[in-house]
Structure formats: C-alpha cells, structure tokens
Design an enzyme around this catalytic site. Structure first.
Site, short mmCIF file in Angstrom:
data_model
loop_
_atom_site.label_atom_id
_atom_site.label_comp_id
_atom_site.label_asym_id
_atom_site.label_seq_id
_atom_site.Cartn_x
_atom_site.Cartn_y
_atom_site.Cartn_z
CB ILE A 95 -0.98 -0.03 1.20
CG1 ILE A 95 -1.78 -1.34 1.18
CG2 ILE A 95 -1.92 1.17 1.15
CD1 ILE A 95 -2.67 -1.57 2.39
CG PHE B 227 2.05 2.88 4.57
CD1 PHE B 227 0.74 2.49 4.35
CD2 PHE B 227 2.51 4.03 3.96
CE1 PHE B 227 -0.09 3.24 3.54
CE2 PHE B 227 1.68 4.79 3.14
CZ PHE B 227 0.37 4.39 2.93
CB ALA C 45 3.32 -2.09 10.73
CB THR D 286 -5.91 -3.11 10.11
OG1 THR D 286 -6.59 -4.33 9.77
CG2 THR D 286 -5.49 -3.23 11.56
CE1 TYR E 182 -1.12 -5.54 10.94
CE2 TYR E 182 -3.35 -6.33 10.59
CZ TYR E 182 -2.32 -5.47 10.26
OH TYR E 182 -2.50 -4.54 9.28
CG PHE F 227 -8.64 -20.78 4.34
CD1 PHE F 227 -8.03 -21.95 3.88
CD2 PHE F 227 -7.88 -19.62 4.41
CE1 PHE F 227 -6.68 -21.95 3.52
CE2 PHE F 227 -6.54 -19.62 4.05
CZ PHE F 227 -5.94 -20.78 3.60
N1 UFG Z 1 -8.95 -17.25 2.02
C1 UFG Z 1 -9.19 -18.51 1.49
N2 UFG Z 1 -8.12 -19.17 0.96
C2 UFG Z 1 -6.86 -18.65 0.93
C3 UFG Z 1 -6.65 -17.36 1.45
C4 UFG Z 1 -7.72 -16.68 2.00
O1 UFG Z 1 -10.29 -19.03 1.53
O2 UFG Z 1 -5.96 -19.33 0.42
C5 UFG Z 1 -10.10 -16.51 2.57
C6 UFG Z 1 -9.93 -16.11 4.01
O3 UFG Z 1 -10.39 -17.11 4.87
C7 UFG Z 1 -10.77 -14.84 4.07
C8 UFG Z 1 -10.67 -14.25 2.67
O4 UFG Z 1 -10.21 -15.30 1.85
O5 UFG Z 1 -12.09 -15.16 4.32
C9 UFG Z 1 -9.69 -13.10 2.58
O6 UFG Z 1 -8.47 -13.50 3.17
P1 UFG Z 1 -7.16 -12.59 3.12
O7 UFG Z 1 -6.09 -13.35 3.84
O8 UFG Z 1 -6.90 -12.17 1.72
O9 UFG Z 1 -7.58 -11.31 3.91
P2 UFG Z 1 -8.14 -11.16 5.41
O10 UFG Z 1 -9.56 -10.72 5.28
O11 UFG Z 1 -7.88 -12.33 6.24
O12 UFG Z 1 -7.14 -10.05 5.93
C10 UFG Z 1 -7.34 -8.71 5.74
C11 UFG Z 1 -5.99 -7.99 5.68
C12 UFG Z 1 -5.28 -8.12 7.00
C13 UFG Z 1 -6.16 -7.69 8.11
C14 UFG Z 1 -7.46 -8.42 8.09
C15 UFG Z 1 -8.33 -7.86 9.17
O13 UFG Z 1 -5.21 -8.52 4.67
O14 UFG Z 1 -4.12 -7.31 7.00
O15 UFG Z 1 -8.09 -8.25 6.82
O16 UFG Z 1 -9.58 -8.11 9.10
F1 UFG Z 1 -5.60 -7.90 9.31
#
Ligand code: UFG
Length: 328
Positions: free
Chosen positions: A12, A72, A74, A116, A140, A207
C-alpha cells in the site's frame, strides 16, 4: 517541504508514493526492506533502515524538511502475530513510539496512520462503522489499535494531528502495471487465486464453506489499492487545512464471498481455477464489510475502481507481467 512515507516500499505504501508523486509532492521514503521492495518505489528520496534505529532516523529528519508523515511501516501478518507477539509489539508499537518522539523533536505535527479493520475483531454488526466496538482477536490488530491510541495521546500532549485509516481488504495493482502485490509468504486471497492460472499452484484452498453466509464462504470488502492511496492524500490535505484528527474506515461497502472471488477470477483469466474446500482458518470472521460514509463525507473520498473486474483485472495484469513479483 516533504511528505515522509514510512514503509513506502510495501504494497500500500508504494501505491501511495505513486499517487503522491503524481500529485507533485516531494516524497521521502523510509523502509527497512524486510518486506518491502526497492523497485516498488517509483520516485522520491529513499532511505533504507529501521525506525527503531535512533541515529539513522535522526539523519532522515535532519536531512529533510518533513511537514507530514504517512506511517505504513509495520509487520502485518495475522498468523505470524499470534506465534510471535513480541515481534509485533517491538516492530509496530515501539517503532511507532520512536517515530512519534522524533516527530515531536523536529516539530512535525501531522501523521496519517495505516490502521486496519482488524482493530474491530468479530463485528457486532455490519456494515462496520467507526464507532463500532474495537476488540481485536489477534496480536496484529491489537498492536494497530495500540498505535492508534498512542498517536492520540501524542496529540493530547504534543499537538500532533492525525488521521487513522482502517483498511478493509486492499487488492489490485497500479494501472501502469509497474507496481503491485508481492508478499513473501503470500497469504492474501487474490494473489493466491491468481497463482493457479499462472501455473504456480494446482488449486486454491477455500478456508471453510460452513460460515453463516449465502454460499457458506467468508465475505470481505475488497478495495482497490489506488483508491486506498487516494484516501491518504486526502487525509494529508485534511490535516494541512487544520481540521480535527479523525478515524476513517476505508472499504467499498460491497461484500464478496470467497466463492464469488474465485468465480470472478475464472471469468477474468479464462482459466478453470480448481478450488478445494479445506477447514476454516482460525480467527476469520464470517463477514467484514465497511461503512465508509464518514470518509466519503469528511474527506470527499470517492473510490473510482470499485468493479471486481478492475480490482482482479489489474492484479492479473501485474501478476502476469511479474510472475515472480519484483524479482521478475
Ligand atoms: N482465504 C481462502 N483461501 C486462501 C486465502 C484466503 O479461503 O488461500 C479466505 C480467508 O479465509 C478470508 C478471505 O479469503 O475469508 C480473505 O483472506 P485474506 O487473507 O486475503 O484477507 P483477510 O480478510 O484475512 O485479511 C485482511 C488484511 C489483514 C487484516 C485483516 C483484518 O489482509 O491485513 O483483513 O480483518 F488484518
């Protein structure tokens, strides 16, 4: 007068640097390069180092006429933060303390902070508003919330004005195709999906499909990284106008399920992208959708790249041209 961007070589950060340069701003970037990439920084003056290195940080502040900071830098992996909380307190919280103390010393009074949605934890209601309860479910998010609070106490004592921006899911890549997402390890959904048509992954793992959502998969609010970047410039503008400190959510207000994201990627890439359902990932809330009305109202922010086609399409363009990220 320069804008200091910490973590400006990250995903970002680098897109924000690109928008600052396009707006004619003088930019100074600092990055430890632990997760950042030199070639992600499209211009400005670049210093490589760590905010916790006092001598080095003093050099950055004394060599430049810094008027605002966008922070940013972190560590930002949720899973890692649960295994190694100390790293997150040290790098994120202590790093921010070092930065704020340096700002006080050099009389720099404006900071835009990269926060976040993880500060909210499991939401009580969606869309999430800025007044919603903050109860992080991982280290985090907890450190980001601590950093927000620390900045507010520095306002009370030292008059540092801030805008904290709570991002939902940043996605996509710069329209030039020159910069994009390159995390190592990659944990984010869109780049992982796109590794399948790139031939780097057999299938995408979903997932969990037993969440209380229409198709059973998690719903997220995906926002184009350049729209996010725009909000940082508007936040700097707000602070320059002498307006009050504020916290804003940044999302599109639209939720898409994991299955919908995979389906869109199939359409955009023309690849069948096989998917396999695996157990839930610990700590994933079922639905995260932002209300960004406050940012729209008070910052005059309007996301311009809201279509999934634009978000996934720009990511696809970047990953095709850079199958190995910045090493390509
Ligand atoms: N997911 C899958 N398969 C994968 C990867 C992710 O099904 O291989 C799903 C996750 O379970 C989730 C969605 O896709 O439901 C999005 O997952 P991401 O990891 O892309 O993003 P997150 O929503 O987990 O994370 C984001 C930011 C983080 C932050 C978080 C807080 O990337 O930095 O939101 O809510 F901390």
């Amino acid at each position: 007068m320069a804008v200091l961007v910490t973590g400006g070589a990250g995903y970002i950060g680098s897109h924000t640097v690109a928008e600052l340069l396009a707006a004619g701003e003088e930019v100074v970037v600092v990055d430890s390069m632990v997760t950042g990439h030199r070639s992600a920084v499209l211009g400005g003056k670049l210093y490589e180092g760590d905010l916790r290195d006092a001598e080095w940080l003093e050099k950055v502040f004394s060599e430049n006429d810094i008027e605002s900071v966008i922070h940013f830098a972190a560590s930002s992996l949720v899973g890692e933060s649960m295994k190694d909380p100390g790293k997150y307190y040290h790098n994120n919280v202590y790093g921010t303390l070092c930065l704020l103390e340096k700002m006080v010393q050099h009389n720099v009074k404006r900071i835009v902070f990269s926060s976040t949605a993880a500060t909210y934890g499991e939401p009580e209601q969606v869309p999430i508003e800025e007044t919603s309860r903050t109860l992080p479910t991982n280290t985090y998010g907890e450190t980001k919330l601590s950093m927000e609070k620390m900045i507010a106490w520095f306002e009370a004592a030292h008059g540092i004005k801030y805008v904290s921006l709570r991002y939902f899911n940043a996605a996509g890549a710069h329209e030039s195709g020159r910069i994009g997402e390159d995390h190592r390890p990659e944990t984010h959904l869109i780049p992982l999906i796109l590794q399948v048509p790139l031939g780097q992954r057999e299938h995408i793992s979903v997932f969990g499909d037993d969440y209380p959502t229409e198709d059973g998969t998690c719903i997220r609010d995906y926002l184009h990284v350049s729209d996010l970047a725009d909000a940082h410039l508007l936040s700097v503008k707000r602070l320059r106008e002498g307006k009050d400190s504020a916290i804003y959510n940044l999302g599109s207000g639209n939720g898409f399920s994991v299955k919908q994201m995979i389906e869109s990627a199939r359409r955009i890439t023309g690849h069948p992208i096989p998917a396999a359902v695996v157990p839930r990932r610990e700590g994933d809330p079922a639905v995260l959708i932002a209300s960004s009305e406050k940012a729209k109202r008070e910052l005059g922010w309007t996301p311009k790249r809201e279509q999934l086609e634009t978000i996934i399409g720009s990511a696809w363009k970047w990953h095709q041209a850079h199958p190995n990220g910045y090493d390509s």
